[in-house]
Motif scaffolding. Sequence first.
Motif, PDB file in Angstrom:
ATOM      1  N   LEU A 207      50.523  36.244  24.692  1.00  0.00           N
ATOM      2  CA  LEU A 207      49.137  35.789  24.808  1.00  0.00           C
ATOM      3  C   LEU A 207      48.557  35.503  23.424  1.00  0.00           C
ATOM      4  O   LEU A 207      47.835  34.513  23.226  1.00  0.00           O
ATOM      5  CB  LEU A 207      48.293  36.842  25.523  1.00  0.00           C
ATOM      6  CG  LEU A 207      48.517  36.986  27.031  1.00  0.00           C
ATOM      7  CD1 LEU A 207      47.803  38.222  27.553  1.00  0.00           C
ATOM      8  CD2 LEU A 207      48.032  35.750  27.785  1.00  0.00           C
ATOM      9  N   ARG A 212      49.864  30.933  28.126  1.00  0.00           N
ATOM     10  CA  ARG A 212      48.976  31.313  29.218  1.00  0.00           C
ATOM     11  C   ARG A 212      49.621  31.039  30.572  1.00  0.00           C
ATOM     12  O   ARG A 212      48.919  30.952  31.582  1.00  0.00           O
ATOM     13  CB  ARG A 212      47.650  30.524  29.134  1.00  0.00           C
ATOM     14  CG  ARG A 212      46.772  30.888  27.945  1.00  0.00           C
ATOM     15  CD  ARG A 212      46.262  32.316  28.057  1.00  0.00           C
ATOM     16  NE  ARG A 212      45.295  32.651  27.030  1.00  0.00           N
ATOM     17  CZ  ARG A 212      45.610  33.100  25.831  1.00  0.00           C
ATOM     18  NH1 ARG A 212      46.896  33.248  25.496  1.00  0.00           N
ATOM     19  NH2 ARG A 212      44.677  33.402  24.947  1.00  0.00           N
ATOM     20  N   ARG A 217      51.004  36.021  31.907  1.00  0.00           N
ATOM     21  CA  ARG A 217      49.755  36.615  32.365  1.00  0.00           C
ATOM     22  C   ARG A 217      50.007  37.671  33.437  1.00  0.00           C
ATOM     23  O   ARG A 217      49.365  38.729  33.445  1.00  0.00           O
ATOM     24  CB  ARG A 217      48.838  35.509  32.893  1.00  0.00           C
ATOM     25  CG  ARG A 217      48.279  34.636  31.800  1.00  0.00           C
ATOM     26  CD  ARG A 217      47.738  33.311  32.301  1.00  0.00           C
ATOM     27  NE  ARG A 217      46.704  33.460  33.306  1.00  0.00           N
ATOM     28  CZ  ARG A 217      45.590  32.736  33.338  1.00  0.00           C
ATOM     29  NH1 ARG A 217      45.345  31.871  32.361  1.00  0.00           N
ATOM     30  NH2 ARG A 217      44.716  32.872  34.305  1.00  0.00           N
ATOM     31  N   SER A 221      49.050  41.580  33.274  1.00  0.00           N
ATOM     32  CA  SER A 221      48.131  42.101  34.284  1.00  0.00           C
ATOM     33  C   SER A 221      48.752  43.230  35.100  1.00  0.00           C
ATOM     34  O   SER A 221      48.137  44.290  35.293  1.00  0.00           O
ATOM     35  CB  SER A 221      47.701  40.970  35.224  1.00  0.00           C
ATOM     36  OG  SER A 221      46.873  41.446  36.249  1.00  0.00           O
ATOM     37  N   TYR A 352      42.421  37.930  29.430  1.00  0.00           N
ATOM     38  CA  TYR A 352      43.419  37.104  28.743  1.00  0.00           C
ATOM     39  C   TYR A 352      42.861  36.420  27.503  1.00  0.00           C
ATOM     40  O   TYR A 352      43.562  35.648  26.853  1.00  0.00           O
ATOM     41  CB  TYR A 352      43.974  36.045  29.702  1.00  0.00           C
ATOM     42  CG  TYR A 352      44.518  36.643  30.975  1.00  0.00           C
ATOM     43  CD1 TYR A 352      45.664  37.414  30.977  1.00  0.00           C
ATOM     44  CD2 TYR A 352      43.853  36.449  32.190  1.00  0.00           C
ATOM     45  CE1 TYR A 352      46.150  37.974  32.142  1.00  0.00           C
ATOM     46  CE2 TYR A 352      44.340  37.008  33.376  1.00  0.00           C
ATOM     47  CZ  TYR A 352      45.481  37.768  33.327  1.00  0.00           C
ATOM     48  OH  TYR A 352      45.962  38.330  34.496  1.00  0.00           O
ATOM     49  N   GLN A 358      44.323  42.523  23.036  1.00  0.00           N
ATOM     50  CA  GLN A 358      45.749  42.197  23.043  1.00  0.00           C
ATOM     51  C   GLN A 358      46.447  42.807  21.826  1.00  0.00           C
ATOM     52  O   GLN A 358      47.589  43.279  21.934  1.00  0.00           O
ATOM     53  CB  GLN A 358      45.928  40.675  23.077  1.00  0.00           C
ATOM     54  CG  GLN A 358      45.475  40.060  24.407  1.00  0.00           C
ATOM     55  CD  GLN A 358      45.112  38.609  24.310  1.00  0.00           C
ATOM     56  OE1 GLN A 358      45.458  37.933  23.341  1.00  0.00           O
ATOM     57  NE2 GLN A 358      44.401  38.104  25.315  1.00  0.00           N
ATOM     58  N   GLU A 464      43.118  35.872  37.523  1.00  0.00           N
ATOM     59  CA  GLU A 464      42.200  36.835  36.940  1.00  0.00           C
ATOM     60  C   GLU A 464      42.065  38.085  37.781  1.00  0.00           C
ATOM     61  O   GLU A 464      41.828  39.164  37.289  1.00  0.00           O
ATOM     62  CB  GLU A 464      40.810  36.191  36.758  1.00  0.00           C
ATOM     63  CG  GLU A 464      40.800  35.076  35.740  1.00  0.00           C
ATOM     64  CD  GLU A 464      41.048  35.568  34.332  1.00  0.00           C
ATOM     65  OE1 GLU A 464      40.851  36.760  34.087  1.00  0.00           O
ATOM     66  OE2 GLU A 464      41.456  34.782  33.492  1.00  0.00           O
TER      67      GLU A 464
END
Length: 466
Positions: A207, A212, A217, A221, A352, A358, A464
Amino acid sequence: MEIFDALHLARLQFAFTVSVHIVFPAISIGMASFLAVLEWRWLATGDSSYKDMFLFWSKVFAVSFGMGVVSGVVMAYEFGTNWSGFSQVAGNITGPLLTYEVLTAFFLEAGFLGVMLFGWQRVGAGAHFFATLMVAVGTLISTFWILSSNSFMQTPQGFAVEAGRIVPVDWFQVIFNPSFPYRLVHMTIAAFIVAAFIVAACGAWHLLRGRRDAPVRRSFSMALWMLLVLAPVQIAVGDAHGLNTREYQPAKIAAIEGLWETEKGGTALNLFGLPDMEAEQTRYALQVPHLGSLILTHSWNGEIRGLKEFAPRDRPYSPIVFWTFRVMAGLGMLMLLTALLGLALRRGGRLYEARWFQWLVLCMGPSGVVALLAGWITTEVGRQPWTVYGVLRTEDSVSPISAQQAGVSLLLFVIVYFMVFGMGIYYMWKLMKRGPELNSHAAAALKHPGLRNRALAAPSDALEGE
């Protein structure tokens, strides 16, 4: 205390080899279950990004599994070369338990591992998923037997001593000894946390580099969801394990807390300090009154036995376990904080995009391994001076070897381990630095945004909420 005699060099050698070894099974245990979840999601949704993630992380798993097997074989030989006294006295217990691990777990893992790694074009989807599940189950069964054997050494039950040897009387009590349930759950969750932080850190790295796509992702997550669930559960399990340890290994608790006197009317907690074994005190202690009683007895005035109640030759070495425990506990708090910050950012729709977070996750990547090693050192050093707690002393477990033999073999182990396992870790790092590869259709869609208008042209962006 002579630190360069055969006993302490043999201990140092085993500590080094087991510390290297334990990292790889921990990664394998957590990663195997993660792979099973990924394949299940692919079969349930048809989303190819889950398969991309599976193919990538299965490579990391395979390297870790192989290095775990090799390093484990070395430890088995050490029992005979350096610890023949232990093998002779306790072999009637540990031998069968480790044999059960090979028969029920290793054969299961090895039998289905080839299908999981190389069977995509040779078996159906259902059969392949079954193989993945069997590998994951095999790692958990292996954990069961290994922790049962080690827990017996911590809290031995169901045995008798005949002719100087420990013999089983009740196998149920041997296997399900008092500390086993707590240590099994604690270690299993620790393995999942190790894998989750590795996956999360890998996702954070990519990231930060601008990727992306769905595999990156989703890896990020899913790992954070796992940590959000496991971090508080691990803290609760650790608390229960501490209560059990206080009951069955009170000297270990006293050493962990740097507690020398049995305090009446409530025990203070030493947050920091320098335990001094010679002076029998913890220097420069920063104390919180009654907090020790609250944590270790769940009462305001609970009493905890101090180290002075135990003979000097029966005391664990407090300076080590005092600090390794605090490293483990401190990292546990940071893990919980990281997971909660991830939840807050997720709810704000910035999971993100928050580069500072991050970077935090990337820096926390090794924390699972560090906490695992710190906890393992606390457990094993805290058991000293016993190999089998209260039954067999460590000094009576060592083989009749010279300090020179132990020292030379230790040096050779260090050199070979850094070469062999260093290369393996470097290869795993290179794999994670490269990241998961996209299937060709999705990769083309990322290069040519116009292809996104076609059905299934690119991974879904609705991530998301994951």
